[in-house]
Write a protein that holds these residues in place. Structure first.
Motif, PDB file in Angstrom:
ATOM      1  N   GLN A 194     -26.368   5.209  -6.046  1.00  0.00           N
ATOM      2  CA  GLN A 194     -26.206   4.169  -5.726  1.00  0.00           C
ATOM      3  C   GLN A 194     -25.513   4.341  -4.247  1.00  0.00           C
ATOM      4  N   ALA A 195     -25.494   4.866  -3.583  1.00  0.00           N
ATOM      5  CA  ALA A 195     -25.777   5.145  -1.965  1.00  0.00           C
ATOM      6  C   ALA A 195     -26.785   4.521  -1.507  1.00  0.00           C
ATOM      7  N   ASN A 196     -28.082   5.422  -2.393  1.00  0.00           N
ATOM      8  CA  ASN A 196     -29.170   4.928  -1.855  1.00  0.00           C
ATOM      9  C   ASN A 196     -29.826   4.078  -2.505  1.00  0.00           C
ATOM     10  N   THR A 197     -29.321   3.129  -3.430  1.00  0.00           N
ATOM     11  CA  THR A 197     -29.164   1.732  -4.015  1.00  0.00           C
ATOM     12  C   THR A 197     -28.782   0.620  -2.800  1.00  0.00           C
ATOM     13  N   ARG A 198     -27.330   1.267  -2.060  1.00  0.00           N
ATOM     14  CA  ARG A 198     -27.066   0.553  -1.545  1.00  0.00           C
ATOM     15  C   ARG A 198     -27.906   0.351  -0.429  1.00  0.00           C
ATOM     16  N   ARG A 199     -28.085   1.598   0.233  1.00  0.00           N
ATOM     17  CA  ARG A 199     -29.118   1.816   1.162  1.00  0.00           C
ATOM     18  C   ARG A 199     -30.774   1.344   1.490  1.00  0.00           C
ATOM     19  N   LEU A 200     -30.891   0.447   0.412  1.00  0.00           N
ATOM     20  CA  LEU A 200     -32.148   0.033   0.077  1.00  0.00           C
ATOM     21  C   LEU A 200     -32.124  -1.128   0.129  1.00  0.00           C
ATOM     22  N   ALA A 201     -30.521  -1.664  -0.734  1.00  0.00           N
ATOM     23  CA  ALA A 201     -30.374  -3.163  -0.218  1.00  0.00           C
ATOM     24  C   ALA A 201     -30.393  -3.178   0.868  1.00  0.00           C
ATOM     25  N   ALA A 202     -29.621  -3.151   1.495  1.00  0.00           N
ATOM     26  CA  ALA A 202     -29.373  -3.270   3.535  1.00  0.00           C
ATOM     27  C   ALA A 202     -30.661  -2.877   3.619  1.00  0.00           C
ATOM     28  N   THR A 203     -31.713  -2.361   3.616  1.00  0.00           N
ATOM     29  CA  THR A 203     -33.470  -2.326   4.309  1.00  0.00           C
ATOM     30  C   THR A 203     -33.565  -3.995   3.637  1.00  0.00           C
ATOM     31  N   ALA A 204     -33.461  -4.016   2.692  1.00  0.00           N
ATOM     32  CA  ALA A 204     -34.063  -5.842   1.985  1.00  0.00           C
ATOM     33  C   ALA A 204     -33.937  -6.191   2.618  1.00  0.00           C
ATOM     34  N   ASN A 205     -32.421  -6.719   3.385  1.00  0.00           N
ATOM     35  CA  ASN A 205     -31.811  -7.468   3.597  1.00  0.00           C
ATOM     36  C   ASN A 205     -32.533  -8.277   4.481  1.00  0.00           C
ATOM     37  N   ASN A 206     -33.014  -6.711   5.602  1.00  0.00           N
ATOM     38  CA  ASN A 206     -33.430  -6.733   6.834  1.00  0.00           C
ATOM     39  C   ASN A 206     -34.543  -7.417   6.792  1.00  0.00           C
ATOM     40  N   ASP A 217     -37.076  -4.550  13.357  1.00  0.00           N
ATOM     41  CA  ASP A 217     -38.586  -3.517  13.394  1.00  0.00           C
ATOM     42  C   ASP A 217     -39.194  -2.719  12.516  1.00  0.00           C
ATOM     43  N   LEU A 218     -40.107  -3.397  11.380  1.00  0.00           N
ATOM     44  CA  LEU A 218     -40.240  -3.509  10.591  1.00  0.00           C
ATOM     45  C   LEU A 218     -40.523  -1.873  10.787  1.00  0.00           C
ATOM     46  N   GLY A 219     -41.271  -1.798  11.241  1.00  0.00           N
ATOM     47  CA  GLY A 219     -41.581  -0.187  10.925  1.00  0.00           C
ATOM     48  C   GLY A 219     -40.408   0.884  10.360  1.00  0.00           C
ATOM     49  N   SER A 220     -39.078   0.600  11.098  1.00  0.00           N
ATOM     50  CA  SER A 220     -38.210   1.525  10.860  1.00  0.00           C
ATOM     51  C   SER A 220     -37.508   0.514   9.266  1.00  0.00           C
ATOM     52  N   GLU A 221     -37.862  -0.076   8.853  1.00  0.00           N
ATOM     53  CA  GLU A 221     -37.302  -0.372   7.577  1.00  0.00           C
ATOM     54  C   GLU A 221     -37.845   0.191   7.021  1.00  0.00           C
ATOM     55  N   LEU A 222     -39.410   0.321   6.770  1.00  0.00           N
ATOM     56  CA  LEU A 222     -40.096   1.205   5.715  1.00  0.00           C
ATOM     57  C   LEU A 222     -40.146   2.456   6.089  1.00  0.00           C
ATOM     58  N   ILE A 223     -39.516   3.034   6.931  1.00  0.00           N
ATOM     59  CA  ILE A 223     -39.468   4.539   6.668  1.00  0.00           C
ATOM     60  C   ILE A 223     -37.671   4.733   5.950  1.00  0.00           C
ATOM     61  N   ASP A 224     -37.145   3.912   6.478  1.00  0.00           N
ATOM     62  CA  ASP A 224     -35.555   3.621   5.683  1.00  0.00           C
ATOM     63  C   ASP A 224     -36.022   3.132   4.079  1.00  0.00           C
ATOM     64  N   MET A 225     -36.824   2.633   4.062  1.00  0.00           N
ATOM     65  CA  MET A 225     -37.483   1.792   2.477  1.00  0.00           C
ATOM     66  C   MET A 225     -37.444   3.394   2.331  1.00  0.00           C
ATOM     67  N   THR A 273     -36.971   6.721   3.176  1.00  0.00           N
ATOM     68  CA  THR A 273     -35.999   7.468   2.771  1.00  0.00           C
ATOM     69  C   THR A 273     -35.792   7.595   1.598  1.00  0.00           C
ATOM     70  N   ALA A 274     -35.183   6.602   1.689  1.00  0.00           N
ATOM     71  CA  ALA A 274     -34.033   5.855   0.305  1.00  0.00           C
ATOM     72  C   ALA A 274     -34.551   6.058  -1.294  1.00  0.00           C
ATOM     73  N   GLU A 275     -36.132   5.838  -1.460  1.00  0.00           N
ATOM     74  CA  GLU A 275     -36.974   6.381  -2.417  1.00  0.00           C
ATOM     75  C   GLU A 275     -36.456   7.500  -2.981  1.00  0.00           C
ATOM     76  N   ILE A 276     -37.560   8.556  -1.754  1.00  0.00           N
ATOM     77  CA  ILE A 276     -36.877  10.014  -1.452  1.00  0.00           C
ATOM     78  C   ILE A 276     -35.504  10.361  -2.258  1.00  0.00           C
ATOM     79  N   GLY A 277     -34.566  10.017  -1.477  1.00  0.00           N
ATOM     80  CA  GLY A 277     -33.428  10.427  -2.364  1.00  0.00           C
ATOM     81  C   GLY A 277     -32.672   9.684  -3.033  1.00  0.00           C
ATOM     82  N   ALA A 281     -31.715  11.291  -9.185  1.00  0.00           N
ATOM     83  CA  ALA A 281     -32.180  11.084 -10.679  1.00  0.00           C
ATOM     84  C   ALA A 281     -33.121  12.292 -11.266  1.00  0.00           C
ATOM     85  N   ALA A 282     -33.875  13.146 -10.490  1.00  0.00           N
ATOM     86  CA  ALA A 282     -34.020  14.488 -10.961  1.00  0.00           C
ATOM     87  C   ALA A 282     -32.696  15.338 -11.119  1.00  0.00           C
ATOM     88  N   VAL A 283     -32.032  15.151 -10.559  1.00  0.00           N
ATOM     89  CA  VAL A 283     -30.484  16.455 -10.360  1.00  0.00           C
ATOM     90  C   VAL A 283     -30.183  15.602 -12.113  1.00  0.00           C
TER      91      VAL A 283
END
Length: 108
Positions: A15-27, A70-78, A80-84, A89-91
């Motif tokens: 849930q936390a990473n979904t919310r993080r990805l939603a914020a990144t998509a909004n940015n 900064d689109l570069g920072s947003e890509l890194i955030d995206m 990071t959220a994907e890896i998290g 999901a594996a756990v």
């Protein structure tokens, strides 16, 4: 710690990473919007396990004629959220498999 606690912790991470990805998509969607102030996500550890996400406007300088995204920072955030998300999901999947094994043992 029981299996249900592991499942709950992994679910909170999802849930936390979904919310993080939603914020990144909004940015990213508002990167060309003049005066847009990017959203920042903070992950907060919970006292009994798990994590929550808090989204708030950034404290960085905003401009009337451009956004502070900064689109570069947003890509890194995206990424990071994907890896998290993948890790949680594996756990969760492993916990569910353990739950199935326990249920099959209980039936026997």
């Amino acid at each position: 710690m029981g299996i249900s606690a592991v499942l709950n912790i992994a679910a909170s991470g999802l849930q936390a990473n979904t919310r993080r990805l939603a914020a990144t998509a909004n940015n990213v969607a508002n990167a060309a919007t003049p005066g847009y102030n990017r959203l920042e996500t903070s992950l907060i550890s919970q006292p009994y396990g798990g994590v929550s996400a808090s989204v708030s406007p950034s404290n960085s300088t905003t401009f009337d004629d451009a956004s502070n995204v900064d689109l570069g920072s947003e890509l890194i955030d995206m990424k990071t959220a994907e890896i998290g998300y993948k890790a949680n999901a594996a756990v969760f999947e492993t916990g569910a498999d353990l739950w199935d094994v326990l249920m099959s043992i209980k039936k026997d």
